[in-house]
Design a protein around this motif. Structure first.
Motif, short mmCIF file in Angstrom:
data_model
loop_
_atom_site.label_atom_id
_atom_site.label_comp_id
_atom_site.label_asym_id
_atom_site.label_seq_id
_atom_site.Cartn_x
_atom_site.Cartn_y
_atom_site.Cartn_z
N THR A 3 0.18 103.17 -90.45
CA THR A 3 0.06 103.70 -91.81
C THR A 3 -1.29 104.39 -91.91
N THR A 4 -1.32 105.57 -92.47
CA THR A 4 -2.55 106.34 -92.63
C THR A 4 -2.95 106.33 -94.10
N VAL A 5 -4.23 106.08 -94.35
CA VAL A 5 -4.76 106.02 -95.72
C VAL A 5 -5.78 107.14 -95.91
N GLN A 6 -5.63 107.86 -97.00
CA GLN A 6 -6.59 108.89 -97.37
C GLN A 6 -7.28 108.46 -98.66
N LEU A 7 -8.60 108.50 -98.63
CA LEU A 7 -9.41 108.22 -99.81
C LEU A 7 -9.73 109.55 -100.46
N ARG A 8 -9.46 109.65 -101.76
CA ARG A 8 -9.66 110.89 -102.51
C ARG A 8 -10.65 110.62 -103.64
N ARG A 9 -11.75 111.35 -103.64
CA ARG A 9 -12.81 111.17 -104.63
C ARG A 9 -12.97 112.47 -105.42
N TYR A 10 -12.84 112.36 -106.73
CA TYR A 10 -12.94 113.53 -107.60
C TYR A 10 -14.12 113.38 -108.54
N THR A 11 -14.80 114.47 -108.78
CA THR A 11 -15.79 114.55 -109.84
C THR A 11 -15.08 115.17 -111.03
N ILE A 12 -15.15 114.50 -112.16
CA ILE A 12 -14.46 114.95 -113.37
C ILE A 12 -15.48 115.57 -114.33
N GLU A 13 -15.10 116.64 -114.94
CA GLU A 13 -15.96 117.30 -115.94
C GLU A 13 -16.37 116.28 -117.00
N PRO A 14 -17.66 116.21 -117.33
CA PRO A 14 -18.11 115.23 -118.34
C PRO A 14 -17.28 115.33 -119.62
N GLY A 15 -16.87 114.16 -120.11
CA GLY A 15 -16.09 114.09 -121.35
C GLY A 15 -14.61 114.34 -121.18
N ARG A 16 -14.13 114.57 -119.96
CA ARG A 16 -12.73 114.93 -119.74
C ARG A 16 -11.92 113.87 -119.00
N MET A 17 -12.50 112.69 -118.77
CA MET A 17 -11.79 111.65 -118.03
C MET A 17 -10.48 111.27 -118.71
N ALA A 18 -10.48 111.16 -120.03
CA ALA A 18 -9.25 110.79 -120.75
C ALA A 18 -8.15 111.82 -120.50
N ASP A 19 -8.50 113.09 -120.44
CA ASP A 19 -7.52 114.14 -120.15
C ASP A 19 -6.92 113.95 -118.76
N PHE A 20 -7.80 113.68 -117.80
CA PHE A 20 -7.33 113.48 -116.43
C PHE A 20 -6.44 112.25 -116.34
N LEU A 21 -6.88 111.14 -116.94
CA LEU A 21 -6.12 109.89 -116.87
C LEU A 21 -4.77 110.00 -117.56
N ALA A 22 -4.67 110.82 -118.59
CA ALA A 22 -3.39 111.04 -119.25
C ALA A 22 -2.43 111.82 -118.36
N TRP A 23 -2.97 112.73 -117.55
CA TRP A 23 -2.15 113.57 -116.67
C TRP A 23 -1.78 112.87 -115.37
N PHE A 24 -2.68 112.11 -114.79
CA PHE A 24 -2.53 111.54 -113.46
C PHE A 24 -1.18 110.86 -113.21
N PRO A 25 -0.66 110.04 -114.12
CA PRO A 25 0.63 109.38 -113.85
C PRO A 25 1.79 110.34 -113.61
N THR A 26 1.70 111.57 -114.11
CA THR A 26 2.79 112.54 -113.88
C THR A 26 2.86 112.96 -112.42
N LEU A 27 1.76 112.81 -111.71
CA LEU A 27 1.71 113.20 -110.30
C LEU A 27 2.34 112.15 -109.38
N LEU A 28 2.29 110.91 -109.77
CA LEU A 28 2.68 109.81 -108.88
C LEU A 28 4.15 109.85 -108.43
N PRO A 29 5.11 110.11 -109.32
CA PRO A 29 6.50 110.16 -108.84
C PRO A 29 6.73 111.31 -107.85
#
Length: 99
Positions: A3-29
Motif C-alpha cells: 500500500t502506498t501512502v501520499q501525504l498532502r499538505r496545503y496552505t490555505i488562504e487566511p480566513g478561507r479554511m471554512a470554505d475549503f472544509l465545506a468543499w473537501f467532502p465532495t472530493l472524497l467519493p
C-alpha cells in the motif's frame, strides 16, 4: 500486498479554511471511485494549513499511474467546478509508516 501512502499538505488562504472544509467532502467519493482511501485529514486552522494522507493499493508507480487517470477524469473536473480556489501552496510526498 503493498500500500502506498501520499501525504498532502496545503496552505490555505487566511480566513478561507471554512470554505475549503465545506468543499473537501465532495472530493472524497470521486477519489474513492479510483481506489484511493483517506487515511487521515487534519485542519490546522491557526496556521492556515490542511494536511491529509491518502493511500492506494500497489507501489508508488501504480499510485502515480492511477492518480494521472484520476486527474484527467471528468469526475474530478466536476468536483472541482465548486472548488473555492483557496489553496495557495501545496507539498505532496510519498511517506512510509513507522512504528
Amino acid at each position: 500486498m503493498t500500500t502506498t501512502v501520499q501525504l498532502r499538505r496545503y496552505t490555505i488562504e487566511p480566513g478561507r479554511m471554512a470554505d475549503f472544509l465545506a468543499w473537501f467532502p465532495t472530493l472524497l467519493p470521486v477519489r474513492a471511485s479510483f481506489g484511493f482511501r483517506v487515511v487521515a485529514a487534519f485542519a490546522d486552522e491557526p496556521n492556515d494549513a490542511f494536511v491529509w494522507a491518502v493511500e492506494h493499493d500497489g507501489d508508488e508507480a501504480g499510485f502515480r499511474a492511477v492518480e494521472e487517470v484520476y486527474n484527467a477524469s471528468p469526475e474530478r473536473a466536476r468536483a472541482f467546478e465548486t472548488f473555492p480556489g483557496c489553496v495557495t501552496g501545496q507539498l505532496n510526498s510519498f511517506v512510509s509508516r513507522v512504528g
